[in-house]
Write a protein that holds these residues in place. Sequence first.
Motif, PDB file in Angstrom:
ATOM      1  N   TYR A 110       0.848  -1.182   0.000  1.00  0.00           N
ATOM      2  CA  TYR A 110       0.000   0.000   0.000  1.00  0.00           C
ATOM      3  C   TYR A 110       0.885   1.234   0.000  1.00  0.00           C
ATOM      4  O   TYR A 110       2.092   1.148   0.227  1.00  0.00           O
ATOM      5  CB  TYR A 110      -0.942  -0.002   1.211  1.00  0.00           C
ATOM      6  N   ILE A 111       0.268   2.379  -0.270  1.00  0.00           N
ATOM      7  CA  ILE A 111       0.999   3.645  -0.250  1.00  0.00           C
ATOM      8  C   ILE A 111       0.710   4.323   1.077  1.00  0.00           C
ATOM      9  O   ILE A 111      -0.447   4.534   1.434  1.00  0.00           O
ATOM     10  CB  ILE A 111       0.598   4.542  -1.431  1.00  0.00           C
ATOM     11  N   ALA A 112       1.776   4.641   1.792  1.00  0.00           N
ATOM     12  CA  ALA A 112       1.663   5.378   3.049  1.00  0.00           C
ATOM     13  C   ALA A 112       2.005   6.836   2.774  1.00  0.00           C
ATOM     14  O   ALA A 112       3.048   7.141   2.195  1.00  0.00           O
ATOM     15  CB  ALA A 112       2.603   4.796   4.097  1.00  0.00           C
ATOM     16  N   ILE A 113       1.114   7.708   3.170  1.00  0.00           N
ATOM     17  CA  ILE A 113       1.288   9.141   2.963  1.00  0.00           C
ATOM     18  C   ILE A 113       1.783   9.766   4.259  1.00  0.00           C
ATOM     19  O   ILE A 113       1.248   9.485   5.335  1.00  0.00           O
ATOM     20  CB  ILE A 113      -0.050   9.802   2.539  1.00  0.00           C
ATOM     21  N   GLN A 114       2.829  10.599   4.161  1.00  0.00           N
ATOM     22  CA  GLN A 114       3.335  11.347   5.301  1.00  0.00           C
ATOM     23  C   GLN A 114       3.077  12.829   5.033  1.00  0.00           C
ATOM     24  O   GLN A 114       3.798  13.448   4.245  1.00  0.00           O
ATOM     25  CB  GLN A 114       4.836  11.111   5.510  1.00  0.00           C
ATOM     26  N   PRO A 115       2.042  13.397   5.662  1.00  0.00           N
ATOM     27  CA  PRO A 115       1.717  14.805   5.409  1.00  0.00           C
ATOM     28  C   PRO A 115       2.832  15.722   5.898  1.00  0.00           C
ATOM     29  O   PRO A 115       3.476  15.447   6.908  1.00  0.00           O
ATOM     30  CB  PRO A 115       0.438  15.054   6.204  1.00  0.00           C
ATOM     31  N   GLY A 116       3.041  16.782   5.171  1.00  0.00           N
ATOM     32  CA  GLY A 116       4.040  17.768   5.552  1.00  0.00           C
ATOM     33  C   GLY A 116       3.432  18.831   6.446  1.00  0.00           C
ATOM     34  O   GLY A 116       2.351  18.658   7.010  1.00  0.00           O
ATOM     35  N   GLY A 117       4.110  19.951   6.555  1.00  0.00           N
ATOM     36  CA  GLY A 117       3.646  21.008   7.441  1.00  0.00           C
ATOM     37  C   GLY A 117       3.395  22.337   6.768  1.00  0.00           C
ATOM     38  O   GLY A 117       3.122  23.329   7.439  1.00  0.00           O
ATOM     39  N   MET A 118       3.495  22.389   5.448  1.00  0.00           N
ATOM     40  CA  MET A 118       3.300  23.651   4.730  1.00  0.00           C
ATOM     41  C   MET A 118       1.833  24.065   4.761  1.00  0.00           C
ATOM     42  O   MET A 118       0.949  23.214   4.770  1.00  0.00           O
ATOM     43  CB  MET A 118       3.764  23.519   3.281  1.00  0.00           C
ATOM     44  N   PRO A 119       1.564  25.365   4.736  1.00  0.00           N
ATOM     45  CA  PRO A 119       0.158  25.809   4.755  1.00  0.00           C
ATOM     46  C   PRO A 119      -0.565  25.617   3.410  1.00  0.00           C
ATOM     47  O   PRO A 119      -1.781  25.507   3.386  1.00  0.00           O
ATOM     48  CB  PRO A 119       0.257  27.293   5.114  1.00  0.00           C
ATOM     49  N   GLN A 120       0.190  25.542   2.298  1.00  0.00           N
ATOM     50  CA  GLN A 120      -0.439  25.352   0.992  1.00  0.00           C
ATOM     51  C   GLN A 120      -0.742  23.870   0.783  1.00  0.00           C
ATOM     52  O   GLN A 120       0.030  23.015   1.179  1.00  0.00           O
ATOM     53  CB  GLN A 120       0.459  25.846  -0.152  1.00  0.00           C
ATOM     54  N   ASN A 121      -1.871  23.603   0.127  1.00  0.00           N
ATOM     55  CA  ASN A 121      -2.277  22.226  -0.144  1.00  0.00           C
ATOM     56  C   ASN A 121      -2.008  21.844  -1.593  1.00  0.00           C
ATOM     57  O   ASN A 121      -1.946  22.697  -2.469  1.00  0.00           O
ATOM     58  CB  ASN A 121      -3.771  22.040   0.159  1.00  0.00           C
ATOM     59  N   LEU A 122      -1.856  20.522  -1.810  1.00  0.00           N
ATOM     60  CA  LEU A 122      -1.716  20.008  -3.170  1.00  0.00           C
ATOM     61  C   LEU A 122      -3.017  20.231  -3.930  1.00  0.00           C
ATOM     62  O   LEU A 122      -4.109  20.000  -3.409  1.00  0.00           O
ATOM     63  CB  LEU A 122      -1.406  18.512  -3.135  1.00  0.00           C
ATOM     64  N   LYS A 123      -2.901  20.642  -5.150  1.00  0.00           N
ATOM     65  CA  LYS A 123      -4.062  20.837  -6.022  1.00  0.00           C
ATOM     66  C   LYS A 123      -4.393  19.511  -6.704  1.00  0.00           C
ATOM     67  O   LYS A 123      -3.516  18.660  -6.886  1.00  0.00           O
ATOM     68  CB  LYS A 123      -3.753  21.893  -7.084  1.00  0.00           C
ATOM     69  N   PRO A 124      -5.641  19.310  -7.101  1.00  0.00           N
ATOM     70  CA  PRO A 124      -5.983  18.088  -7.848  1.00  0.00           C
ATOM     71  C   PRO A 124      -5.106  17.963  -9.093  1.00  0.00           C
ATOM     72  O   PRO A 124      -4.876  18.932  -9.818  1.00  0.00           O
ATOM     73  CB  PRO A 124      -7.446  18.301  -8.221  1.00  0.00           C
ATOM     74  N   GLY A 125      -4.587  16.771  -9.325  1.00  0.00           N
ATOM     75  CA  GLY A 125      -3.713  16.516 -10.462  1.00  0.00           C
ATOM     76  C   GLY A 125      -2.242  16.776 -10.182  1.00  0.00           C
ATOM     77  O   GLY A 125      -1.397  16.545 -11.044  1.00  0.00           O
TER      78      GLY A 125
END
Length: 159
Positions: A110-125
């Motif tokens: 499976y893919i494990a995601i490690q969220p970062g700490g930046m205030p900006q979020n990833l955009k779709p795509g």
Amino acid sequence: METRAIDWWVGIFVLLGIAALVVLALRVGNLSGFAYDSGYVLHADFSNVGSLKTRSPVKIGGVTIGEVTHIGMNPKTYMANVTMRIEPSIKLPIDTGASIYTQGLLGEQYIAIQPGGMPQNLKPGATITMTQGAVNIDQMIGQMVFSKAAGSSKSSGSQ
């Protein structure tokens, strides 16, 4: 008459047992039709995806937040490109990382995601750039055996 009623009840019980086994097999095989139809798409490039498959889970801290929808190859970088669909309620920072892990010793990947700490979020795509590919157990065992063999030849040659 009584034998016929018992036969009917036994038949119904057997059919319910078979239905339960089919549902269990579909759940274990991750083929139950449960899919993330809504949500947004993210991409990630990995050097090695191991035995990752489409419909493999995407998790944060062990909680499933999405699934892998496509695995292909990036013809420019020769890396495996993984497309995943993430629940719309989950917003991931732009410095998020992704790693491929194995559930248990011989379990599914499976893919494990490690969220970062930046205030900006990833955009779709968007593409997750910080990735770690799957660990190849055969390669690790080969390296260990080779290093042991090299170490024993050095120690026997020095005597």
